[in-house]
Design an enzyme around this catalytic site. Sequence first.
Site, PDB file in Angstrom:
ATOM      1  N   HIS A   1       0.836  -1.195   0.000  1.00 21.31           N
ATOM      2  CA  HIS A   1       0.000   0.000   0.000  1.00 21.31           C
ATOM      3  C   HIS A   1       0.872   1.247   0.000  1.00 21.31           C
ATOM      4  CE1 HIS A   1      -2.394  -3.295   1.607  1.00 21.31           C
ATOM      5  NE2 HIS A   1      -3.479  -2.644   1.279  1.00 21.31           N
TER       6      HIS A   1
ATOM      7  N   HIS B   1      -4.123   2.863  -3.440  1.00 18.83           N
ATOM      8  CA  HIS B   1      -4.329   2.359  -2.088  1.00 18.83           C
ATOM      9  C   HIS B   1      -3.605   1.044  -1.831  1.00 18.83           C
ATOM     10  CE1 HIS B   1      -6.479   1.670   1.704  1.00 18.83           C
ATOM     11  NE2 HIS B   1      -6.363   0.412   1.357  1.00 18.83           N
TER      12      HIS B   1
ATOM     13  N   GLU C   1     -18.069  -4.104  24.118  1.00 16.21           N
ATOM     14  CA  GLU C   1     -17.220  -5.293  24.225  1.00 16.21           C
ATOM     15  C   GLU C   1     -16.029  -5.221  23.271  1.00 16.21           C
ATOM     16  OE1 GLU C   1     -20.472  -5.401  23.489  1.00 16.21           O
ATOM     17  OE2 GLU C   1     -21.441  -6.261  25.266  1.00 16.21           O
TER      18      GLU C   1
ATOM     19  N   HIS D   1     -28.748 -15.399  24.333  1.00 13.63           N
ATOM     20  CA  HIS D   1     -27.819 -15.224  25.446  1.00 13.63           C
ATOM     21  C   HIS D   1     -27.139 -16.526  25.872  1.00 13.63           C
ATOM     22  CE1 HIS D   1     -29.530 -11.304  25.450  1.00 13.63           C
ATOM     23  NE2 HIS D   1     -28.888 -10.921  26.534  1.00 13.63           N
TER      24      HIS D   1
END
Lengths: 664, 664
Positions: A28, A262, A411, A473
């Site tokens: 890159h 890129h 999280e 869950h």
Amino acid sequence: MTTELDQLCVNTIRTLTMDAVQKANSGHPGMPMGMADAAYVLWTRFLKHNPADPTWPDRDRFVLSAGHGSMLLYSLLHLTGYDLPLEEIQQFRQWQSLTPGHPEYGDTPGVETTTGPLGQGFANGVGMALAERLLAAQFNRPDFEIVDHYTYGIVSDGDLMEGISHEAASLAGHLGLGKLIYLYDDNHITIEGDTALAFSEDVRSRFEAYGWHVLAVDGHDRAAVAQAISEARAETRRPSLIICRTHIAYGSPNKQDSAKAHGEPLGVDEVRRTKEALGWPPDAHFFIPDEALAHFRTARPRGAEMQRRWEAMFDRYEQVYPELAAEWKRRMAGALPDQWEQALPQFQPGDGPIATRVASGKVMEAIAPVLPELVGGSADLHPSTKTYLSAYPAVRKGEYGGRNLHFGIREHAMAGILNGLALHGGLRPYSSTFLVFSDYMRPGIRLAALMRLPVIYVFTHDSIFVGEDGPTHQPVEHLPSLRAIPGLTIIRPADAKETAAAWRVAIAHRDGPVALLLSRQNLPILEETRAADVAYGAYIVAEPENPQVILIASGSEVSLALDAQKLLAAEGIAARVVSMPSWELFEAQPQDYRDWVLPPQITARVAVEAAVPLGWERYVGSQGQVIGLNRFGASAPYKVLAEKFGFTAQAVADRAKACLQQRR
Amino acid sequence: MTTELDQLCVNTIRTLTMDAVQKANSGHPGMPMGMADAAYVLWTRFLKHNPADPTWPDRDRFVLSAGHGSMLLYSLLHLTGYDLPLEEIQQFRQWQSLTPGHPEYGDTPGVETTTGPLGQGFANGVGMALAERLLAAQFNRPDFEIVDHYTYGIVSDGDLMEGISHEAASLAGHLGLGKLIYLYDDNHITIEGDTALAFSEDVRSRFEAYGWHVLAVDGHDRAAVAQAISEARAETRRPSLIICRTHIAYGSPNKQDSAKAHGEPLGVDEVRRTKEALGWPPDAHFFIPDEALAHFRTARPRGAEMQRRWEAMFDRYEQVYPELAAEWKRRMAGALPDQWEQALPQFQPGDGPIATRVASGKVMEAIAPVLPELVGGSADLHPSTKTYLSAYPAVRKGEYGGRNLHFGIREHAMAGILNGLALHGGLRPYSSTFLVFSDYMRPGIRLAALMRLPVIYVFTHDSIFVGEDGPTHQPVEHLPSLRAIPGLTIIRPADAKETAAAWRVAIAHRDGPVALLLSRQNLPILEETRAADVAYGAYIVAEPENPQVILIASGSEVSLALDAQKLLAAEGIAARVVSMPSWELFEAQPQDYRDWVLPPQITARVAVEAAVPLGWERYVGSQGQVIGLNRFGASAPYKVLAEKFGFTAQAVADRAKACLQQRR
């Protein structure tokens, strides 16, 4: 910042990048060429570092969150005098070179973290800046700013689009991490084309909404970048984002501002044309003008002097505060205090039944005073995960002396911040949430494993026995999914005794992350379990004479296996019961130990574990059976689920009999 | 909105919630009690729905992103007259009731999506609102607004903290989804306590930065909520967020505004006290005043009339546009056009070598014209994943007639939006990214599997053979990790022929998500592969007489196994080669087919797959061997990696010989 020499230095970064990518025929080039100006300013004017000692504890941390621009970092490391010879640059992206495609922590001196998966570095930097504040609160004393450094980073639009950047930025703003300074490479280009295809948010307003200090500059105006960094350093109560408007592949006549720059080499001809445009000898490769190198290399004496001054201060500190200094050295070396294990609680069968998450909480409370490096928190679940260290305050904006982190319902950032805390050194970070939400953390867990970071994950509510909350869950696939990650050690203890032992293993294990999988529901504390054997990963918990069949279980299913053994014994069938809290620890044992626990001649084997049984064939063999779950769970009280899904002693005993019968 | 009857209705929701949670002795009473006012306003004044027909295509969609507040939704469904009897409410969170702990799509009439894992519903709603715009662009005609509905949702602070909400909100703002309206339950309480512990961002400014229309009201002022929803509906170019300041557990004398009301029952005494405070008979349980029920149930005649009017319009549409109407019916039924498979390209060995990602791109381009429901995009990687449908425009703000979505670097939202597109109906959505970044999508993939949604994931760059980008970009654990998810079908084709077949299976498979794992590197198009057999999951690609050993491989390793077979044949060893593109499809075959492909008597088996070998023991058995990777990859050209990591024909042949020798 605006002299010809400065320009020469910046173009050296650009041309090294072009040449390395072109030679590798992969990489890159665009980002390093676009951010060369801003990075040059940061590295030569502001960054506190000593190329001769990349481990100096009080160095500024630099995170290249846009890891695909690795040649920017490798150029700076080589040029400023790290132990990264030009030959390594010439071996960019080759087998066992020090210059892998993306920066890899541990491979290359001066690389502070492994980056590439976007957004991760952003969160790592937040963790590093937080670590700095936590350690400063613990160790600094009047006139002794032992811990006093900045955390800088370069972030891309990709980093800012990723959700983890939102989570980490929101928390960094909340905690007021004033010494965190990110340069945002605002180049308007992504792989698919103009960022406007998918990205039109007002980045300034967004970050101001998080409580950040935001500045905007022309990223090629080096004086303006310097001024902005100065202002960012002067702002002590808010993290800073400096929006640098840049041009990807700056200097390339045909590929500047193009998505083509890129992720692929510019091409031999375009490299040549770009060199010409930059006033560079077009046929020179990996050419570093002497005066540019000399200028970059002033980083070495400057860095040595900075480190010398810090060390002199530390020597005085050591005289005034010998205990603190000794503790600092221990912490930074990652050593454990002598006999810390004596703080571990001893559980007896009469103390139960008790959920292993509750037992874990008791262990944590007990070891926290002897392990001041243990800091962490949960993603808004500590009342359930039992990970709050109640004798210590929480960490808040401006008050960093606590040990409990409120990560919020974030999280993913939690995982990335944990990595940053560990990378910084001096801390032993843990996090907690429900096992099912480990999915939200996976990209960060993977990087912890790849970097072999000593972080600890407390995952509670570890099975369908979560009960009423239902399948969203209830983890079922998470245990095998985590087992698939190389280098991650998973321990699922059977009871409180094994839980204390699991913590002992986790704390002692410094070569990679450890995940503790803990029950929501109460479990008996078993007579048969042996804390000392948990470190072997699996051991015989109950042994009749001449066992005909082996029952293998982990976690909450061990007591079930023991009950099944009794049912079988009543029918005259001798079953060995093996508790297997950790595949990874077991597989690290010598073959003879493994054969002793699971003798090859006993082929009648039943494994029982309330999870997707992927991989258990390894231990039960072709003639064995696995009691697991090949489906998602359901919402109901957990005892009902145990009955419905066949997690009963009778069901285990029946399968053992079927297994024996099949063989006859 | 402010009459006594209104208050009675709102309190009916509150008391039903309290009673259901108390009876289950498990659940989340606080959120439904806090949001009862706002939800009541939305459902009785604005929501276009017909409780008698939850499948009416042009109904408004309602997403309870804060799925833990399920009793709010169940109360509204029961009260407005869906097929959800009171007995089911009384069986809240019990085995096989229609009222699981969190809303489960498919279990309960009127539940539009499974929620609970925070942030997912937020992204699902964005997908639904996008689906509405895409279908409107395709099917609406002057005077026939066949597709014209809102998507509403209730989101919590947890949803807003999760990174996926950032990604999805940023994209929703970018695309100008004006008919998306979210009510944010701003109750200042999370599980750990006050949201101020971790959350101090300026939500209004943040969403305005995304291009949203933001309003703020007192969430208990029903007239203000109604006014805000009216204003949000009037805003057609921007999604709307209505910040509703509420009090969790509103009405509870001792638990209102307390974290204790979040995730546990109020307690028998507090339920009684709350009922008294609300003017409710304190000893009545599941009590629904007749006048409240009658008022809620006006939703049925109103809904029936709305649907009747829509159907009348559709009848006229069908007369004017019979083909469009037929297409609409087909699409909404999820049926495929006759003989669509004829559009699939036929690959011949001479067309290769070709990467399976490139072959996949050719397949997609070929089937796109006959499958107009196929829409999707990538997380800023389409030049690499080859998923752009080049004959069609991209979807942009205000221009929804395209079929290519630019998701931006937002994998997690991509997964959640894909689910929303599929849930809406009428579309067949796909997404793409590198396999390694499937980790970012896991929570959404899991929900697709749990809901059995027909979404398609194109995961390219499927192994270490990514090469130079190095371990951060090389999946190793992802293949087994995805295999662990119940209900997810994974296909890893060996060559272009198998790739076309994999797409055929994926399109035909409507009972759950399908992931296609595709190579970055070129692969030969093999003489031996058979497209027709891919649907069986595994088949014999090469068979000598009296095979002594079986070589099993998937994807890029199949050609390796064929080469190894030839090496073995030269040494007089007869090896069968099995291509196993899909474990899940194979395991769905009858035992005799499976035994035919993998005869139990041939126990010398070698599996070869460039991934963590977790679970392969299932197919190679106790005496077999697996050539996989128990480590992360490395940065180097892929052919070097193949050599270094033992993925060569010679290495496979050697292992086969070792396997045979061991048995002698």
